[in-house]
Design an enzyme around this catalytic site. Structure first.
Site, mmCIF file in Angstrom:
data_model
loop_
_atom_site.group_PDB
_atom_site.id
_atom_site.type_symbol
_atom_site.label_atom_id
_atom_site.label_comp_id
_atom_site.label_asym_id
_atom_site.label_seq_id
_atom_site.Cartn_x
_atom_site.Cartn_y
_atom_site.Cartn_z
ATOM 1 N N PHE A 150 0.844 -1.196 0.000
ATOM 2 C CA PHE A 150 0.000 0.000 0.000
ATOM 3 C C PHE A 150 0.882 1.249 0.000
ATOM 4 C CE2 PHE A 150 -2.446 -3.387 2.016
ATOM 5 C CZ PHE A 150 -3.624 -3.349 1.284
ATOM 6 N N LEU A 151 1.871 1.245 -0.878
ATOM 7 C CA LEU A 151 2.836 2.336 -0.933
ATOM 8 C C LEU A 151 2.346 3.448 -1.843
ATOM 9 C CD1 LEU A 151 6.117 0.246 -1.341
ATOM 10 C CD2 LEU A 151 4.987 0.974 0.774
ATOM 11 N N ASN A 209 -7.708 0.361 -3.588
ATOM 12 C CA ASN A 209 -7.378 1.297 -4.663
ATOM 13 C C ASN A 209 -8.608 1.700 -5.466
ATOM 14 O OD1 ASN A 209 -4.709 1.498 -4.013
ATOM 15 N ND2 ASN A 209 -3.954 0.220 -5.670
ATOM 16 N N PHE A 250 -8.250 12.408 -0.591
ATOM 17 C CA PHE A 250 -8.714 11.979 -1.916
ATOM 18 C C PHE A 250 -10.002 12.688 -2.343
ATOM 19 C CE2 PHE A 250 -5.829 8.686 -0.615
ATOM 20 C CZ PHE A 250 -5.133 8.389 -1.787
ATOM 21 N N GLY A 254 -9.441 17.402 -9.952
ATOM 22 C CA GLY A 254 -8.335 17.677 -10.864
ATOM 23 C C GLY A 254 -8.611 17.121 -12.233
ATOM 24 N N CYS A 261 -0.972 2.210 -10.284
ATOM 25 C CA CYS A 261 -1.900 1.410 -9.475
ATOM 26 C C CYS A 261 -3.367 1.618 -9.821
ATOM 27 C CB CYS A 261 -1.664 1.707 -7.996
ATOM 28 S SG CYS A 261 -0.064 1.141 -7.396
ATOM 29 N N LYS A 264 -4.802 0.446 -13.497
ATOM 30 C CA LYS A 264 -4.779 -0.995 -13.778
ATOM 31 C C LYS A 264 -5.538 -1.794 -12.725
ATOM 32 C CE LYS A 264 -0.357 -2.484 -11.702
ATOM 33 N NZ LYS A 264 -0.945 -3.520 -10.832
#
Length: 437
Positions: A150-151, A209, A250, A254, A261, A264
């Protein structure tokens, strides 16, 4: 503990370096001999703030090694991490060929018990496929664990060293003990190690994600609605973000999400749903909204120039999909460049880190500036695609002196609309009333 990391891309290099930082002996394996040679000589191959210092220290302390030989790399290793690419296929499904090829090879060369860890983002059921691939030729016991990463690019070192949670998917008590010991130094502040079955761990990464991508796309749709209704998306964002059930992160509108991530992973989860005969309607909408959002500024730019961009020259600040990385995968800037060139315009670009990567993709179709202000020379307008900190407080006198028109099209809402109006700019952003001259 002796650890092997197969793959020295973004995830593999961060993983290997951070495990070495806690005293483990880590060997990283990659088939790219040129990359391995550079890394062995101390030349880091990715841009990630804070990583280079750890990389150099652990290389010097001989806790971090690099090789092209899988046999050499796994010798005496207790844990083998697979940090390999899983690129999307034409149908959106994750390509597991790299993972399964290495798994097959491991089965032929392992001589004692090892824990093989899927660190790559992989669809549900991959652990079973890895087990099957290893088992074809393996004569020793082993366990396969799902341990999704989860980087966040730009803060990956902090994310790894101080994770808010560690997800480990295994039904083996032996593997659970090994993984618990390995991660214990990273969760001393009390953040949890969440043990679960392999399939739940695999789905957790995609679900996380995809949910974040949904938040982004939702706010981008709210931004479109704000412009139509005369509302201010920044006010709406603050209003809903203060609700603990929603949270502040989040929610910034924008010109779409990109990177390695979100695009995909959303595609792969949709494909997995289709394979299970389920239509994931929300995620299909998320993908559609995001594709449209990447060119959100184009109609605004075109309208300012009376719907004729032929012969116009634009300065573009920001190429990476987000700040503090050189990653341009699915970056909105690339979509903007293609659209402007197709309309007959020319483009000069500047990014603090990503220009060399763009050159490999775009070539000489654009002009590469050596500074953010030289990028502006003879440009008809400025376009901002990435919110690098260096762009947040620019010298507006230099900008206005270089641009043919005092016009800025900001895809990341860096500036206050009222101030831009006071400075005499035609300023358009996302979800806010434009400042016009």
């Amino acid at each position: 503990m002796k650890i092997t990391v197969v793959g020295t891309g973004y995830v593999g290099l961060v993983t290997g370096t951070c495990f070495a930082e806690t005293g483990n002996d880590v060997t990283c394996v990659d088939i790219d001999a040129n990359k391995v040679n550079k890394l062995s000589k101390g030349q880091i191959t990715i841009y990630e703030p804070g990583l280079e210092k750890l990389f150099e220290r652990n290389l010097k302390e001989e806790r971090l090694f690099f090789t092209t030989s899988l046999e050499e790399g796994i010798k005496d290793a207790e844990v083998i991490f697979l940090a390999l690419p899983t690129p999307p296929g034409a149908d959106g499904s994750a390509d597991l060929s790299f993972v399964l090829n290495v798994a097959t090879h491991l089965g032929k060369i392992m001589t004692d018990y090892k824990v093989i860890v899927d660190k790559s983002t992989v669809p549900v059921g991959t652990a079973e496929k890895v087990i099957a691939a290893i088992s074809q030729n393996c004569k020793v016991p082993f366990d396969v664990v799902s341990n999704p990463e989860f980087l966040r690019e730009g803060v990956a070192v902090d994310d790894f060293m101080k994770p808010d949670r560690v997800v480990i998917g295994t039904t083996s008590e032996r593997a659970r003990k090994v993984m618990g010991e390995l991660y214990a130094p990273f969760v001393r502040q009390g953040n949890p190690i969440l043990f679960m079955d392999e399939k739940s761990a695999e789905l957790t990464k995609y679900a996380a994600n995809s949910f974040l991508a949904t938040k982004i796309s939702f706010m981008n749709e709210i931004a479109v609605l704000c412009e139509k209704l005369g509302a201010d998306v920044d006010m709406v964002r603050r209003g809903i973000g203060s609700d603990d059930r929603i949270g502040k992160r989040f929610l910034f509108p924008g010109i779409g999400y990109g990177g390695s991530c979100f695009p995909k992973d959303v595609q792969a989860l949709v494909k997995s749903s289709e394979d299970a005969q389920y239509e994931f309607k929300i995620l299909n909408a998320v993908m559609d909204v995001n594709e449209k959002q990447k060119l959100f500024l184009l109609p605004k730019i075109s309208a300012f120039f009376n719907n004729d961009l032929k012969g116009k020259h634009f300065a573009l600040w920001g190429l990476a999909f987000k700040p503090n990385t050189d990653d341009i995968r699915e970056a909105p800037s690339l979509y903007m460049i293609d659209a402007l060139l197709a309309a007959g315009a020319t483009v000069s670009v500047f990014d603090p880190e990503a220009m060399s990567n763009v050159k490999q993709v775009v070539g000489d179709k654009v002009t590469y500036a050596d500074h953010q202000y030289t990028c502006l020379e003879n440009a008809d307008a400025l376009i901002i695609a990435t919110e690098w900190s260096v762009f947040r407080t620019p010298d507006f006198n230099k900008i206005s002196a270089s641009l043919k028109n005092k016009a800025i099209f900001d895809g990341r809402n860096l500036f206050e609309v009222t101030r831009m109006k006071e400075l005499g700019y035609h300023y358009e952003s996302v979800g806010r009333t434009p400042a016009t001259i």
